[in-house]
Scaffold this motif. Structure first.
Motif, PDB file in Angstrom:
ATOM      1  N   LYS A 150       0.961  -1.184   0.052  1.00  0.00           N
ATOM      2  CA  LYS A 150      -0.111  -0.106   0.002  1.00  0.00           C
ATOM      3  C   LYS A 150       0.945   1.196   0.030  1.00  0.00           C
ATOM      4  N   GLY A 151       0.406   2.028  -0.804  1.00  0.00           N
ATOM      5  CA  GLY A 151       1.267   3.462  -0.795  1.00  0.00           C
ATOM      6  C   GLY A 151       1.022   4.429   0.394  1.00  0.00           C
ATOM      7  N   GLY A 152       2.001   5.150   0.919  1.00  0.00           N
ATOM      8  CA  GLY A 152       1.563   6.045   1.783  1.00  0.00           C
ATOM      9  C   GLY A 152       1.181   5.997   3.178  1.00  0.00           C
ATOM     10  N   VAL A 153       1.897   4.675   3.711  1.00  0.00           N
ATOM     11  CA  VAL A 153       1.333   3.972   4.730  1.00  0.00           C
ATOM     12  C   VAL A 153       2.382   4.093   6.035  1.00  0.00           C
ATOM     13  N   GLY A 154       3.449   4.924   5.646  1.00  0.00           N
ATOM     14  CA  GLY A 154       4.588   5.353   6.742  1.00  0.00           C
ATOM     15  C   GLY A 154       5.765   4.445   6.399  1.00  0.00           C
ATOM     16  N   LYS A 155       6.147   3.632   5.379  1.00  0.00           N
ATOM     17  CA  LYS A 155       7.395   2.821   5.344  1.00  0.00           C
ATOM     18  C   LYS A 155       8.690   3.626   5.413  1.00  0.00           C
ATOM     19  N   THR A 156       8.690   4.782   4.571  1.00  0.00           N
ATOM     20  CA  THR A 156       9.987   5.469   4.448  1.00  0.00           C
ATOM     21  C   THR A 156       9.959   6.325   5.814  1.00  0.00           C
ATOM     22  N   THR A 157       8.960   6.675   6.066  1.00  0.00           N
ATOM     23  CA  THR A 157       8.822   7.555   7.597  1.00  0.00           C
ATOM     24  C   THR A 157       9.559   6.574   8.598  1.00  0.00           C
ATOM     25  N   THR A 158       9.014   5.078   8.623  1.00  0.00           N
ATOM     26  CA  THR A 158       9.420   4.254   9.659  1.00  0.00           C
ATOM     27  C   THR A 158      10.987   3.926   9.394  1.00  0.00           C
TER      28      THR A 158
ATOM     29  N   LEU B 220      15.462   1.546  -1.657  1.00  0.00           N
ATOM     30  CA  LEU B 220      15.044   0.640  -2.714  1.00  0.00           C
ATOM     31  C   LEU B 220      13.778   0.926  -3.329  1.00  0.00           C
ATOM     32  N   ASP B 221      13.279   2.274  -3.381  1.00  0.00           N
ATOM     33  CA  ASP B 221      12.231   2.825  -3.935  1.00  0.00           C
ATOM     34  C   ASP B 221      12.539   3.825  -5.116  1.00  0.00           C
ATOM     35  N   PRO B 222      12.421   3.807  -6.341  1.00  0.00           N
ATOM     36  CA  PRO B 222      12.717   4.670  -7.154  1.00  0.00           C
ATOM     37  C   PRO B 222      12.265   6.184  -6.747  1.00  0.00           C
ATOM     38  N   GLN B 223      11.307   6.378  -5.934  1.00  0.00           N
ATOM     39  CA  GLN B 223      11.084   7.687  -5.530  1.00  0.00           C
ATOM     40  C   GLN B 223      12.019   8.406  -4.768  1.00  0.00           C
ATOM     41  N   GLY B 224      12.936   7.566  -4.119  1.00  0.00           N
ATOM     42  CA  GLY B 224      14.159   8.215  -3.620  1.00  0.00           C
ATOM     43  C   GLY B 224      13.775   8.835  -2.199  1.00  0.00           C
TER      44      GLY B 224
ATOM     45  N   PRO C 186       9.470  -0.318  -1.980  1.00  0.00           N
ATOM     46  CA  PRO C 186       8.459   0.437  -2.983  1.00  0.00           C
ATOM     47  C   PRO C 186       6.903  -0.063  -2.639  1.00  0.00           C
ATOM     48  N   PRO C 187       6.232   0.880  -3.058  1.00  0.00           N
ATOM     49  CA  PRO C 187       4.778   0.295  -2.714  1.00  0.00           C
ATOM     50  C   PRO C 187       4.415  -0.537  -3.631  1.00  0.00           C
ATOM     51  N   SER C 188       4.693  -1.643  -3.737  1.00  0.00           N
ATOM     52  CA  SER C 188       4.419  -2.925  -4.721  1.00  0.00           C
ATOM     53  C   SER C 188       5.021  -4.163  -4.411  1.00  0.00           C
TER      54      SER C 188
ATOM     55  N   THR D 168       0.885   2.951  12.309  1.00  0.00           N
ATOM     56  CA  THR D 168       1.484   4.265  12.050  1.00  0.00           C
ATOM     57  C   THR D 168       0.347   5.516  11.870  1.00  0.00           C
ATOM     58  N   MET D 169       0.511   6.669  12.176  1.00  0.00           N
ATOM     59  CA  MET D 169      -0.163   7.703  11.771  1.00  0.00           C
ATOM     60  C   MET D 169      -1.674   7.650  12.844  1.00  0.00           C
ATOM     61  N   PHE D 170      -1.258   7.046  13.976  1.00  0.00           N
ATOM     62  CA  PHE D 170      -2.481   6.918  14.802  1.00  0.00           C
ATOM     63  C   PHE D 170      -3.092   8.072  15.399  1.00  0.00           C
TER      64      PHE D 170
ATOM     65  N   ILE E  63       2.900   4.549  16.462  1.00  0.00           N
ATOM     66  CA  ILE E  63       3.451   5.640  15.937  1.00  0.00           C
ATOM     67  C   ILE E  63       2.242   6.566  16.050  1.00  0.00           C
ATOM     68  N   PRO E  64       2.100   7.549  16.797  1.00  0.00           N
ATOM     69  CA  PRO E  64       1.073   8.633  16.487  1.00  0.00           C
ATOM     70  C   PRO E  64       1.062   9.591  15.250  1.00  0.00           C
ATOM     71  N   ARG E  65      -0.075   9.932  15.043  1.00  0.00           N
ATOM     72  CA  ARG E  65       0.210  11.124  13.829  1.00  0.00           C
ATOM     73  C   ARG E  65       0.481  12.143  14.379  1.00  0.00           C
ATOM     74  N   ASN E  66       1.700  12.915  13.860  1.00  0.00           N
ATOM     75  CA  ASN E  66       2.472  13.962  14.380  1.00  0.00           C
ATOM     76  C   ASN E  66       2.717  14.710  13.670  1.00  0.00           C
ATOM     77  N   VAL E  67       2.486  16.128  13.613  1.00  0.00           N
ATOM     78  CA  VAL E  67       2.875  16.827  12.374  1.00  0.00           C
ATOM     79  C   VAL E  67       4.235  17.069  12.148  1.00  0.00           C
TER      80      VAL E  67
ATOM     81  N   VAL F 152       6.616  14.712  12.446  1.00  0.00           N
ATOM     82  CA  VAL F 152       7.029  13.745  11.723  1.00  0.00           C
ATOM     83  C   VAL F 152       6.967  13.987  10.324  1.00  0.00           C
ATOM     84  N   SER F 153       5.831  14.794  10.007  1.00  0.00           N
ATOM     85  CA  SER F 153       5.602  15.048   8.409  1.00  0.00           C
ATOM     86  C   SER F 153       6.340  16.021   7.950  1.00  0.00           C
ATOM     87  N   GLU F 154       6.755  17.029   8.833  1.00  0.00           N
ATOM     88  CA  GLU F 154       7.552  18.295   8.572  1.00  0.00           C
ATOM     89  C   GLU F 154       9.148  17.969   8.310  1.00  0.00           C
TER      90      GLU F 154
HETATM   91  N1  LIG Z   1       3.451   9.602  12.401  1.00  0.00           N
HETATM   92  C1  LIG Z   1       3.199  10.390  11.357  1.00  0.00           C
HETATM   93  N2  LIG Z   1       2.445  11.503  11.339  1.00  0.00           N
HETATM   94  C2  LIG Z   1       2.410  12.198  10.534  1.00  0.00           C
HETATM   95  N3  LIG Z   1       2.568  12.383   9.239  1.00  0.00           N
HETATM   96  C3  LIG Z   1       3.101  10.929   9.011  1.00  0.00           C
HETATM   97  C4  LIG Z   1       3.321  10.187   9.856  1.00  0.00           C
HETATM   98  N4  LIG Z   1       4.028   9.041   9.047  1.00  0.00           N
HETATM   99  C5  LIG Z   1       3.898   9.436   8.059  1.00  0.00           C
HETATM  100  N5  LIG Z   1       3.395  10.698   7.760  1.00  0.00           N
HETATM  101  C6  LIG Z   1       3.273  11.089   6.503  1.00  0.00           C
HETATM  102  O1  LIG Z   1       2.260  10.468   5.591  1.00  0.00           O
HETATM  103  C7  LIG Z   1       3.062  10.638   4.228  1.00  0.00           C
HETATM  104  C8  LIG Z   1       3.491   9.124   3.717  1.00  0.00           C
HETATM  105  O2  LIG Z   1       4.321   8.718   4.490  1.00  0.00           O
HETATM  106  P1  LIG Z   1       5.619   7.979   4.130  1.00  0.00           P
HETATM  107  O3  LIG Z   1       6.261   8.568   2.687  1.00  0.00           O
HETATM  108  O4  LIG Z   1       6.646   7.361   5.103  1.00  0.00           O
HETATM  109  O5  LIG Z   1       4.785   6.512   3.387  1.00  0.00           O
HETATM  110  P2  LIG Z   1       5.254   5.474   2.204  1.00  0.00           P
HETATM  111  O6  LIG Z   1       4.447   4.215   2.726  1.00  0.00           O
HETATM  112  O7  LIG Z   1       6.785   5.312   2.368  1.00  0.00           O
HETATM  113  O8  LIG Z   1       4.894   5.990   1.004  1.00  0.00           O
HETATM  114  P3  LIG Z   1       5.124   5.193  -0.475  1.00  0.00           P
HETATM  115  O9  LIG Z   1       4.133   4.042  -0.382  1.00  0.00           O
HETATM  116  O10 LIG Z   1       4.933   6.232  -1.415  1.00  0.00           O
HETATM  117  O11 LIG Z   1       6.578   4.883  -0.242  1.00  0.00           O
HETATM  118  C9  LIG Z   1       4.213  11.435   4.267  1.00  0.00           C
HETATM  119  O12 LIG Z   1       3.715  12.692   3.796  1.00  0.00           O
HETATM  120  C10 LIG Z   1       4.601  11.396   5.744  1.00  0.00           C
HETATM  121  O13 LIG Z   1       5.335  12.628   6.123  1.00  0.00           O
END
Ligand SMILES: Nc1ncnc2c1ncn2[C@@H]1O[C@H](COP(=O)(O)OP(=O)(O)OP(=O)(O)O)[C@@H](O)[C@H]1O
Ligand SMILES: [Mg+2]
Length: 269
Positions: A19-27, A47-51, A138-140, A195-197, A224-228, A230-232
């Motif tokens: 799934k895309g955007g679930v917090g892989k890279t952030t984690t 390992l993600d072409p998005q870098g 990557p998300p795949s 993540t993003m709880f 992992i709580p949703r926390n601004v 983290v996203s900044e």
């Molecule tokens: N704990 C958090 N609190 C707030 N925002 C978050 C948190 N974790 C991730 N995000 C935001 O959510 C978005 C997606 O996160 P991230 O890029 O880590 O996901 P991903 O699974 O790596 O995405 P992709 O599948 O595209 O590689 C980003 O904008 C990131 O900043």
């Protein structure tokens, strides 16, 4: 107290969820930074072409000379690909968009699923004395993710605390099982991290309940709580642990790092 000066072989963890955007890279970035803060020597493999992991750890596109693409496709030596970051104890192999064609370019290569595995077991890896290698997938569930799972000891699955979070997990687990049967029988699940709880949101709590009911102890107690903050942090090219060390996000990733270290100790026992 663990003897940090003498790591055994590095523990390799693939951070994966198709799934895309679930917090892989952030984690990957913040867990790596938290492990580094605890004195572990850590390598992130982008390992993600998005870098995104490369950008988030401050490696500008024009600094990405030798990348994961070169390691996989052109057999580039690891010591040319590994770069230091601004975070002490934390290194990275960066990625560029080139990596998006690796699937096609490697199609006829018999060893195509083992390229990262073989690269990370080069003798050179020992000289870096890494305790942990985190692979940002990557998300795949493509060849790149399969390479990560073949190379890894375990898979860490970030699960976004929102509707449909568990959908797709069975496909991910199926891929893990296939990799176990064909290439990497010892592959384990490191665990699932929510993540993003959002505590005030009933939906987050429902997802947590569903995850714990279905997956039991595989779900980390640490959430992992949703926390601004983290996203900044990525737009300042740093992990949240550097950007705002006192934030809730930084504290959560520190707690997750402790859990991961404990997992390793338990498995070694
Ligand atoms: N704990 C958090 N609190 C707030 N925002 C978050 C948190 N974790 C991730 N995000 C935001 O959510 C978005 C997606 O996160 P991230 O890029 O880590 O996901 P991903 O699974 O790596 O995405 P992709 O599948 O595209 O590689 C980003 O904008 C990131 O900043
Ligand atoms: Mg990502």
């Amino acid at each position: 107290m663990a003897d940090l000066s003498r790591p055994t072989a590095p523990r390799i963890i693939a951070v994966a969820n198709q799934k895309g955007g679930v917090g892989k890279t952030t984690t990957a970035i913040n867990l790596a930074a938290a492990l580094a803060e605890l004195g572990r020597n850590v390598l992130v493999v982008d390992l993600d072409p998005q870098g995104n992991a490369s950008t988030g750890l401050g490696v500008d596109p024009d600094q990405r000379d030798v990348t994961t693409y070169d390691v996989l496709v052109d057999d580039a030596p690891l010591d040319e690909a590994i770069q230091n970051t601004d975070v002490e104890n934390l290194s990275i192999i960066p990625a560029t968009v080139d990596l998006s064609s690796a699937d096609i370019e490697l199609f006829s290569n018999e060893k195509r699923s083992f390229l990262l595995h073989d690269a990370l077991r080069q003798v050179a890896i020992d000289s870096y004395r890494f305790h942990y290698i985190l692979i940002d997938c990557p998300p795949s569930l493509n060849l790149l993710t399969v390479n990560a799972m073949v190379a890894a000891h375990s898979v860490l699955v970030p699960l976004q605390s929102e509707f449909f979070a568990l959908e797709g997990l069975s496909q991910l687990m199926l891929t893990v099982r296939e990799v176990r049967q064909t290439a990497n029988p010892k592959l384990r699940l490191e665990g699932v991290v929510l993540t993003m709880f959002d505590r005030r949101n009933n939906l987050s709590q429902q997802v947590e309940q569903d995850a714990r009911d279905n997956l039991g102890d595989l779900v980390f107690r640490t959430i992992i709580p949703r926390n601004v903050r983290v996203s900044e942090a990525p737009s300042f090219a740093m992990p949240v642990l550097s950007y705002d060390p006192q934030s809730q996000g930084a504290a959560a990733y520190r707690a997750l790092a402790e859990d991961i270290i404990q997992n390793r100790t338990q498995q070694a026992a």
